[in-house]
Design a protein around this motif. Sequence first.
Motif, PDB file in Angstrom:
ATOM      1  N   ARG A  73     -30.036 -56.966  33.573  1.00 16.64           N
ATOM      2  CA  ARG A  73     -30.468 -58.131  34.354  1.00 16.64           C
ATOM      3  C   ARG A  73     -31.275 -59.099  33.501  1.00 16.64           C
ATOM      4  N   ARG A  74     -32.100 -58.565  32.623  1.00 18.15           N
ATOM      5  CA  ARG A  74     -32.954 -59.438  31.811  1.00 18.15           C
ATOM      6  C   ARG A  74     -32.137 -60.314  30.870  1.00 18.15           C
ATOM      7  N   LEU A  77     -30.609 -63.073  32.933  1.00 17.81           N
ATOM      8  CA  LEU A  77     -31.655 -64.044  33.236  1.00 17.81           C
ATOM      9  C   LEU A  77     -31.953 -64.922  32.033  1.00 17.81           C
TER      10      LEU A  77
END
Length: 228
Positions: A73-74, A77
């Motif tokens: 997810r990072r 993002l």
Amino acid sequence: MLGLLGTYDQQGRVMLPRGVYGPQGDTLLLREALERETVGTGSAVLDVGTGSGYLALAAARRGASVTAVDRTRRAVLATRLNAALAGLRVEAVRGDLLAPAVGRRFHLILSNPPYVPAPDAALPVRGPARAWDAGHDGRLVVDRLCDGAAGLLRPGGALLVVHSALCGVPATLERMERAGLRAEVTDRRSVPFGPVLASRRQWLLARGLIAPDDEKEELVIIRAERVE
């Protein structure tokens, strides 16, 4: 927490959440290979394992329609944020390797996958090592790329992959050829062992992957073209 990395080229900076793989020597080598490709308006590009989105942004700056995939997810993002800050359009999606792009076709696929031989036979499920560890031979991800990329390429499209010679260049070439791709090594560069390899010197020696006096590893760019 986000931090600002230094300028890696004349085209801006990237923001990097903690734990996301940032542009390093292998990234920059792949960027050089990307610059030689005919990519522009109308080109569809897939960046697999995008990390900070550095390569995805490089392709988008040339007018390509870019999809960037990462399993964390990072990283997704970070890529979305960096694209927004640069004023570029990049579709950043979370998923397992090529899975989010199944059913689509691309002119170019880029990948800087995990490729470092590791004492653990399985891929790590958490932590920063997800960006580099790839099983005992370093091929857990590279092999899947070799097997699956041809189905996502348009005729005449190309796959560009960077990895260490420690995980076996002939094995990659052979696997790509079996998948219907015409493959060749286009770039080689020797770089000093980084902290990860240096910390594994004894294990790498025991596996026969390095010699006692080795202080550098060789990075390679492999270009594979769908000829159908």
